[in-house]
Design a protein around this motif. Structure first.
Motif, PDB file in Angstrom:
ATOM      1  N   ASP A   1      30.548  35.941  42.141  1.00 14.56           N
ATOM      2  CA  ASP A   1      29.217  36.147  41.896  1.00 14.56           C
ATOM      3  C   ASP A   1      28.422  35.622  42.839  1.00 14.56           C
ATOM      4  OD1 ASP A   1      30.086  37.789  39.758  1.00 14.56           O
ATOM      5  OD2 ASP A   1      29.357  36.687  38.083  1.00 14.56           O
ATOM      6  N   ALA A   2      28.646  34.337  43.304  1.00 15.02           N
ATOM      7  CA  ALA A   2      27.864  33.967  44.582  1.00 15.02           C
ATOM      8  C   ALA A   2      28.047  34.344  45.824  1.00 15.02           C
ATOM      9  CB  ALA A   2      27.908  32.455  44.296  1.00 15.02           C
ATOM     10  N   GLY A   3      29.162  35.226  45.920  1.00 14.37           N
ATOM     11  CA  GLY A   3      29.463  36.067  47.225  1.00 14.37           C
ATOM     12  C   GLY A   3      30.386  35.049  47.935  1.00 14.37           C
ATOM     13  N   HIS A   4      31.084  33.914  47.628  1.00 16.06           N
ATOM     14  CA  HIS A   4      31.914  33.202  48.571  1.00 16.06           C
ATOM     15  C   HIS A   4      33.068  32.856  47.658  1.00 16.06           C
ATOM     16  CE1 HIS A   4      30.756  29.545  46.084  1.00 16.06           C
ATOM     17  NE2 HIS A   4      29.332  30.113  46.255  1.00 16.06           N
ATOM     18  N   GLY A   5      33.720  33.864  46.807  1.00 18.99           N
ATOM     19  CA  GLY A   5      35.028  33.734  46.176  1.00 18.99           C
ATOM     20  C   GLY A   5      36.226  34.392  47.014  1.00 18.99           C
ATOM     21  N   PRO A   6      37.246  34.588  46.479  1.00 24.97           N
ATOM     22  CA  PRO A   6      38.443  35.134  47.084  1.00 24.97           C
ATOM     23  C   PRO A   6      38.137  36.322  47.343  1.00 24.97           C
ATOM     24  CG  PRO A   6      38.723  34.725  44.686  1.00 24.97           C
ATOM     25  CD  PRO A   6      37.405  34.177  44.982  1.00 24.97           C
ATOM     26  N   GLY A   7      38.910  36.900  48.381  1.00 23.88           N
ATOM     27  CA  GLY A   7      38.662  38.316  48.865  1.00 23.88           C
ATOM     28  C   GLY A   7      39.982  39.297  48.687  1.00 23.88           C
ATOM     29  N   ASP A   8      40.905  38.599  48.224  1.00 22.97           N
ATOM     30  CA  ASP A   8      42.215  39.552  47.895  1.00 22.97           C
ATOM     31  C   ASP A   8      42.997  39.135  46.750  1.00 22.97           C
ATOM     32  OD1 ASP A   8      43.719  37.552  48.696  1.00 22.97           O
ATOM     33  OD2 ASP A   8      43.797  38.329  51.007  1.00 22.97           O
ATOM     34  N   ALA A   9      44.109  39.529  46.415  1.00 20.13           N
ATOM     35  CA  ALA A   9      44.735  39.164  45.235  1.00 20.13           C
ATOM     36  C   ALA A   9      45.585  37.665  45.367  1.00 20.13           C
ATOM     37  CB  ALA A   9      45.748  40.027  44.793  1.00 20.13           C
ATOM     38  N   GLY A  10      45.972  37.631  46.627  1.00 22.86           N
ATOM     39  CA  GLY A  10      46.790  36.369  46.969  1.00 22.86           C
ATOM     40  C   GLY A  10      45.715  35.237  46.653  1.00 22.86           C
ATOM     41  N   ALA A  11      44.519  35.197  47.316  1.00 25.00           N
ATOM     42  CA  ALA A  11      43.382  34.139  47.336  1.00 25.00           C
ATOM     43  C   ALA A  11      42.779  33.871  45.767  1.00 25.00           C
ATOM     44  CB  ALA A  11      42.420  34.605  48.197  1.00 25.00           C
TER      45      ALA A  11
ATOM     46  N   GLY B   1      36.560  42.312  48.628  1.00 20.97           N
ATOM     47  CA  GLY B   1      37.473  41.882  49.956  1.00 20.97           C
ATOM     48  C   GLY B   1      36.515  41.026  50.757  1.00 20.97           C
ATOM     49  N   LEU B   2      35.416  40.560  50.612  1.00 25.02           N
ATOM     50  CA  LEU B   2      34.441  40.073  51.417  1.00 25.02           C
ATOM     51  C   LEU B   2      34.105  38.641  50.676  1.00 25.02           C
ATOM     52  CD1 LEU B   2      32.500  42.729  53.223  1.00 25.02           C
ATOM     53  CD2 LEU B   2      34.341  41.782  53.874  1.00 25.02           C
ATOM     54  N   GLY B   3      34.629  38.189  49.529  1.00 24.14           N
ATOM     55  CA  GLY B   3      34.075  37.205  48.735  1.00 24.14           C
ATOM     56  C   GLY B   3      33.222  37.625  47.526  1.00 24.14           C
ATOM     57  N   GLY B   4      32.719  38.641  47.677  1.00 25.07           N
ATOM     58  CA  GLY B   4      31.905  39.119  46.418  1.00 25.07           C
ATOM     59  C   GLY B   4      32.652  40.145  45.725  1.00 25.07           C
ATOM     60  N   GLY B   5      31.894  40.571  44.471  1.00 23.10           N
ATOM     61  CA  GLY B   5      32.324  41.663  43.669  1.00 23.10           C
ATOM     62  C   GLY B   5      31.162  41.909  42.652  1.00 23.10           C
ATOM     63  N   ARG B   6      31.643  43.193  42.126  1.00 21.48           N
ATOM     64  CA  ARG B   6      30.547  43.923  41.108  1.00 21.48           C
ATOM     65  C   ARG B   6      31.256  44.112  39.911  1.00 21.48           C
ATOM     66  NH1 ARG B   6      32.131  49.183  40.280  1.00 21.48           N
ATOM     67  NH2 ARG B   6      33.613  50.132  41.837  1.00 21.48           N
ATOM     68  N   PRO B   7      30.272  43.838  38.856  1.00 23.58           N
ATOM     69  CA  PRO B   7      30.852  44.005  37.273  1.00 23.58           C
ATOM     70  C   PRO B   7      31.317  45.336  37.097  1.00 23.58           C
ATOM     71  CG  PRO B   7      28.667  42.616  37.385  1.00 23.58           C
ATOM     72  CD  PRO B   7      28.830  43.635  38.798  1.00 23.58           C
ATOM     73  N   ILE B   8      32.207  45.567  36.070  1.00 25.67           N
ATOM     74  CA  ILE B   8      32.706  46.865  35.817  1.00 25.67           C
ATOM     75  C   ILE B   8      32.835  46.797  34.342  1.00 25.67           C
ATOM     76  CG2 ILE B   8      35.134  46.141  36.555  1.00 25.67           C
ATOM     77  CD1 ILE B   8      35.507  49.173  37.185  1.00 25.67           C
ATOM     78  N   SER B   9      32.659  47.740  33.638  1.00 24.44           N
ATOM     79  CA  SER B   9      32.650  47.998  32.288  1.00 24.44           C
ATOM     80  C   SER B   9      34.064  48.371  31.664  1.00 24.44           C
ATOM     81  CB  SER B   9      31.533  48.650  31.560  1.00 24.44           C
ATOM     82  OG  SER B   9      32.230  50.245  31.825  1.00 24.44           O
TER      83      SER B   9
END
Length: 339
Positions: free
Chosen positions: A142-152, A24-32
């Motif tokens: 992965d760089a931390g400045h991506g979309p934060g929610d589904a719409g974005a 929700g802040l522009g980043g994300g973590r991988p998930i298997s």
């Protein structure tokens, strides 16, 4: 498995190409693949993005069992119907979008489809042929400045897909500019004709494929669920305007190609007409000479100048007469402005 190389291979991750849990802040973590089974947000603002290889066996069943997607929608997401479209089903957005195929050996008109399903907390994208657009958005996350929610996230995917059209359009415009600067009289006409025909065919294919995408994006902007917020609608509206401009550019390129084709065909027709005209003039000049020499060449008694004891200069007299007729006809043709 890399999205750019995955084709029909089977891995331990099943159909999964990649997955991220957005913070929700522009980043994300991988998930298997194993971890995303039964996934639920651990805290407010989290959402799941799963990118799948849709031709993997069992994908349709997983969509129905894990996400409770109705069978007709699951068939649409995993089928080969690639015409762009978008619709809302309650709080769910379903779409099929197309991007330009930039894989090695592909032509611009070889479009690649991407299916999309989103309920606001989970977004699933599916593809068969490698497509770079999801990787562009993934790099931002992965760089931390991506979309934060589904719409974005939906907006980011559509933006990257449309922006990538620009490269193909610029390449076609550059090709047309180079052709326009050539001296057609010094170039291989057949090669030029093939090149311009290819550009025009690419323009027609892009226009045919991207026109429905314009309608699909408008449907997303107009009918998307409430989780697609106002700023998302404004951003996708800008993407729609950009796509409209690209379609206008394709129209201009197509018309330029038509003009060049008309010029080439006009030059070819003019050259053929000149050749036919010259052949007609030559035939007109030699027609009376051929008649005269044919008449004097018949093998019958009594021909003037033939036989022993007749005028020794008869042959040269005929030559002089033919030359005089030739000069007279050339003079007449110039007087009549045929030459």
């Amino acid at each position: 498995m890399d999205d750019l190389t995955r084709t029909d291979d089977v891995t331990a991750e099943g159909p999964l190409l990649f997955a991220r849990v957005l913070d929700g802040l522009g980043g994300g973590r991988p998930i298997s693949w194993h971890e995303l089974q039964g996934w639920q947000p651990a805290r407010p603002g989290e959402m799941l993005w799963v990118h799948l290889y849709r031709n993997e066996p069992g994908v349709r069943d997983w969509l129905q069992s894990e996400l409770h997607i109705p069978e007709p929608t699951a068939e649409l997401l995993t089928g080969d119907m690639s015409r762009p479209r978008a619709f809302r089903d309650g709080d769910v957005l379903v779409a099929t979008l197309r991007g330009i195929n930039f894989n090695p050996g592909a032509e611009p008109e070889d479009m690649v489809s991407m299916q999309l399903w989103c309920d606001g907390e989970r977004l699933v994208t599916l593809r068969r042929i490698p497509l770079q657009t999801p990787r562009d958005t993934l790099a931002e996350i992965d760089a931390g400045h991506g979309p934060g929610d589904a719409g974005a996230l939906v907006t980011s995917l559509t933006e990257h897909m449309v922006h990538r059209m620009n490269a193909a359009i610029v390449d076609m415009n550059d090709e047309l500019t180079l052709v326009e600067e050539l001296d057609f009289d010094q170039e291989d006409q057949e090669a030029l004709l093939r090149k311009i025909t290819l550009i025009r065919r690419n323009c027609l294919a892009l226009q045919r494929h991207m026109g429905p995408q314009h309608v699909a994006l408008e449907a997303i902007s107009r009918d998307a669920p409430d989780w697609f917020e106002g700023h998302d609608r404004r951003e996708i509206g800008e993407t729609i305007a950009l796509l409209r401009r690209y379609l206008d550019d394709i129209d201009v390129s197509k018309e330029s190609a038509v003009v060049l084709l008309d010029e080439l065909r006009g030059r070819a027709l003019a050259a053929a007409e000149r050749t036919n005209y010259l052949l007609t003039i030559v035939a007109a000049i030699f027609l009376p000479l051929t008649f005269l020499t044919g008449l004097l060449g018949i093998n019958v008694d009594g021909m003037p100048g033939a036989g022993e004891g007749l005028h020794p200069y008869a042959f040269w007299a005929v030559v002089v007469l033919c030359f005089a007729i030739l000069v007279a006809m050339l003079w007449l043709f110039r007087r009549w402005k045929w030459l």
